[in-house]
Design an enzyme around this catalytic site. Sequence first.
Site, PDB file in Angstrom:
ATOM      1  N   CYS A   1     -28.001  30.063  -2.239  1.00 28.68           N
ATOM      2  CA  CYS A   1     -29.230  29.396  -2.582  1.00 28.68           C
ATOM      3  C   CYS A   1     -30.111  30.220  -3.540  1.00 28.68           C
ATOM      4  CB  CYS A   1     -29.966  29.103  -1.291  1.00 28.68           C
ATOM      5  SG  CYS A   1     -31.458  28.188  -1.482  1.00 28.68           S
TER       6      CYS A   1
ATOM      7  N   ARG B   1     -36.502  29.331   0.127  1.00 25.25           N
ATOM      8  CA  ARG B   1     -35.544  28.321  -0.311  1.00 25.25           C
ATOM      9  C   ARG B   1     -34.573  27.931   0.807  1.00 25.25           C
ATOM     10  NH1 ARG B   1     -35.016  28.448  -6.229  1.00 25.25           N
ATOM     11  NH2 ARG B   1     -32.837  27.843  -6.057  1.00 25.25           N
TER      12      ARG B   1
ATOM     13  N   TRP C   1     -26.891  29.835   1.428  1.00 29.34           N
ATOM     14  CA  TRP C   1     -26.940  28.667   2.309  1.00 29.34           C
ATOM     15  C   TRP C   1     -25.528  28.119   2.319  1.00 29.34           C
ATOM     16  CZ3 TRP C   1     -26.441  23.241   1.478  1.00 29.34           C
ATOM     17  CH2 TRP C   1     -26.935  22.428   2.517  1.00 29.34           C
TER      18      TRP C   1
ATOM     19  N   ASN D   1     -24.554  30.473  -7.162  1.00 31.92           N
ATOM     20  CA  ASN D   1     -25.136  29.260  -6.592  1.00 31.92           C
ATOM     21  C   ASN D   1     -24.347  28.077  -7.105  1.00 31.92           C
ATOM     22  OD1 ASN D   1     -27.138  30.622  -5.270  1.00 31.92           O
ATOM     23  ND2 ASN D   1     -28.792  30.011  -6.646  1.00 31.92           N
ATOM     24  N   GLY D   2     -24.165  27.048  -6.280  1.00 29.90           N
ATOM     25  CA  GLY D   2     -23.472  25.851  -6.716  1.00 29.90           C
ATOM     26  C   GLY D   2     -22.171  25.632  -5.968  1.00 29.90           C
TER      27      GLY D   2
ATOM     28  N   GLU E   1     -41.838   9.205   5.973  1.00 27.24           N
ATOM     29  CA  GLU E   1     -42.124  10.603   5.663  1.00 27.24           C
ATOM     30  C   GLU E   1     -42.570  11.367   6.906  1.00 27.24           C
ATOM     31  OE1 GLU E   1     -42.972  14.198   3.555  1.00 27.24           O
ATOM     32  OE2 GLU E   1     -41.524  12.572   3.396  1.00 27.24           O
TER      33      GLU E   1
ATOM     34  N   LYS F   1     -40.632  14.629   8.388  1.00 27.02           N
ATOM     35  CA  LYS F   1     -41.287  15.919   8.622  1.00 27.02           C
ATOM     36  C   LYS F   1     -41.052  16.392  10.061  1.00 27.02           C
ATOM     37  CE  LYS F   1     -42.753  16.919   4.685  1.00 27.02           C
ATOM     38  NZ  LYS F   1     -41.499  16.300   4.231  1.00 27.02           N
TER      39      LYS F   1
ATOM     40  N   GLU G   1     -37.429  17.500  10.453  1.00 27.19           N
ATOM     41  CA  GLU G   1     -37.115  18.677   9.649  1.00 27.19           C
ATOM     42  C   GLU G   1     -37.516  19.979  10.342  1.00 27.19           C
ATOM     43  OE1 GLU G   1     -37.320  18.096   4.889  1.00 27.19           O
ATOM     44  OE2 GLU G   1     -39.172  17.635   5.937  1.00 27.19           O
TER      45      GLU G   1
ATOM     46  N   HIS H   1     -36.619  -6.565  15.931  1.00 25.59           N
ATOM     47  CA  HIS H   1     -35.264  -6.786  15.415  1.00 25.59           C
ATOM     48  C   HIS H   1     -34.319  -5.641  15.783  1.00 25.59           C
ATOM     49  CE1 HIS H   1     -36.498 -10.363  13.265  1.00 25.59           C
ATOM     50  NE2 HIS H   1     -37.518  -9.698  12.765  1.00 25.59           N
TER      51      HIS H   1
ATOM     52  N   LYS I   1     -34.639  24.722   0.146  1.00 28.66           N
ATOM     53  CA  LYS I   1     -35.757  24.174  -0.622  1.00 28.66           C
ATOM     54  C   LYS I   1     -35.283  23.465  -1.885  1.00 28.66           C
ATOM     55  CE  LYS I   1     -40.109  23.521  -1.607  1.00 28.66           C
ATOM     56  NZ  LYS I   1     -40.902  22.589  -0.796  1.00 28.66           N
TER      57      LYS I   1
END
Length: 610
Positions: free
Chosen positions: A2, A27, A74, A99-100, A483, A487, A490, A506, A605
């Site tokens: 990361c 991050r 990460w 990274n990647g 949202e 939160k 998370e 429903h 992040k």
Amino acid sequence: MCGIVGAIANRDVVPLLVDGLKRLEYRGYDSAGLAVVAGETVRRVRRTGRVSEMEAAAAAEGLHGHLGIGHTRWATHGGVTESNAHPHISAGELALVHNGIIENHEQQRERLRALGYTFESQTDTEVVAHLIHHYRAQGASLLGALQRAVKELHGAYALAVVDRRDPGTLVAARMGCPLLVGLGEGENFVASDVSAIVSATRRVIFLEEGDTAELTCTGVRVFGASDAPVEREVHVSDVSLASLELGPYRHFMQKEIHEQPRALSDTAEGILDAGGFDPALFGKDAAAVLADVESVQILACGTSYYAGMVARYWIEDIAGLPCAVDIASEYRYRKVIANPKQLIVTISQSGETLDTMEALKYAKAQGHDRTLSICNVPESAIPRASRLVFYTRAGAEIGVASTKAFTTQLVALFALAVALGRQRGQVDGAREAALLDELRHLPGSVQHALNLEPQIASWAAAFAPRQHALFLGRGTHYPIALEGALKLKEISYIHAEGYPAGELKHGPLALVDTQMPVVVIAPNDALLEKVKSNIQEVRARGGEMFVFADADSRFSDSEGVHVIRTPRHVGVLSPIVHAIPVQLLAYHTALARGTDVDKPRNLAKSVTVE
């Protein structure tokens, strides 16, 4: 992924690398490591867990050197183990951080095994280290070996490489993942984020797609995708050290929640100074680009996607334009019906979100050239790939869970809706003045919502022992319910879902019982009476209600119904004000549960992998 930092200097770089890795902790990561060229050897320290543990190990081993690289990982390929942590070393000579994701790593692994290389990790990254070493063994320079190797890689990468045989050189490459070069006096740096090097320099070069770079103590050379030398503009970063420090707050998330009045004011400043929603806010040729737009397509991920969902209501209501909102990772893999008069809007805090960047590329490949990005990081990849851009002015956002980036994105999207409405004759001077006045009063309303923190914190005790929660909203506040649920899950790890309140009967109503807290966003708007009916549906099933109601909504506490009154209804910008209480609820619930607020497990992040 990361985080990457590298340095070459006429001083010991280990303190620089450690400081940089600490500044990249926000991050998200699960292991950290660094490698330095010391004399004729490459020395490495890696640890799972926090940077502080790696720092202690480096100090115990007396690690020092004038050339080195560091990384926070990460996990993507392979578990969270020391052997999978970066840097990776090939043949005891060459060290690399990455990274990647390398998509053809399996094919390259078999090829390199046939060439005699052995693998110590489960990562795709180790393949790249061995591949560069292979070309070095054939006589290529370090830069030349890197340039040959990356041409055989499929996927996304940011790379920094050192070699004991070339102790005066640090090389780097970038494709699909952010990487920049920092320019110092008698020292130079590479990093995935300017925050990693801001204590040493503010002068940076943002590498572009396909670039490679060679750094020495005295200079930097950058090469384009064809390996020919290129000139890249030097930027002076405005990231301040103060923005990267906690100050009086317990966590960056708390700090960033409380910075929202200032961030919103700064983001709205250009609009207010202009005295209106001029299309020029989005770029010099914005009036021409927006003039005959027939529809809007918004592409984003995570929290930014929810900002786009709010914007759909605004764009259709204020501008009278059809608007679609897609999750970027879904859009890029479906057949789309291209319309040259459709405006493509991408939203990304970092400007480097890989799925959003790839969705933008896909849209452009289909013939869409009316592109606008909303972003918080100047000169990042997505704005550079877009014709128009609106930079939010949220400042550095360190907490993994986005807060002030979300609300400032909403201001940018509101400005777009009104600008489009003005262009199309849907917004006259009187309505524009009224909307401008609502925007002018927004920071004050948000501050009033922040003042409710003690009341919201008192609710956390009721949420902390629960395993599930439901968030309800209607209209423009339905995305705020989504949202709020995001939160909570998370950072507190409570399973939470957001629903349109009208959908209760429903299906979701089957989940409601005395152990399922239900959060309701109840502004004093046209749907208030409908929301009140939905609340009665929950109460009839024994559910406990936690209601965020406007001061003028005529709600009161009763058995099983807890009410916190936010400021009086603020009109079209109400979703921004109601975002504050759900952020605070998630934060204080996480505190009560003892979770890591700023670095939630398994998350990062800046998401620069698919």
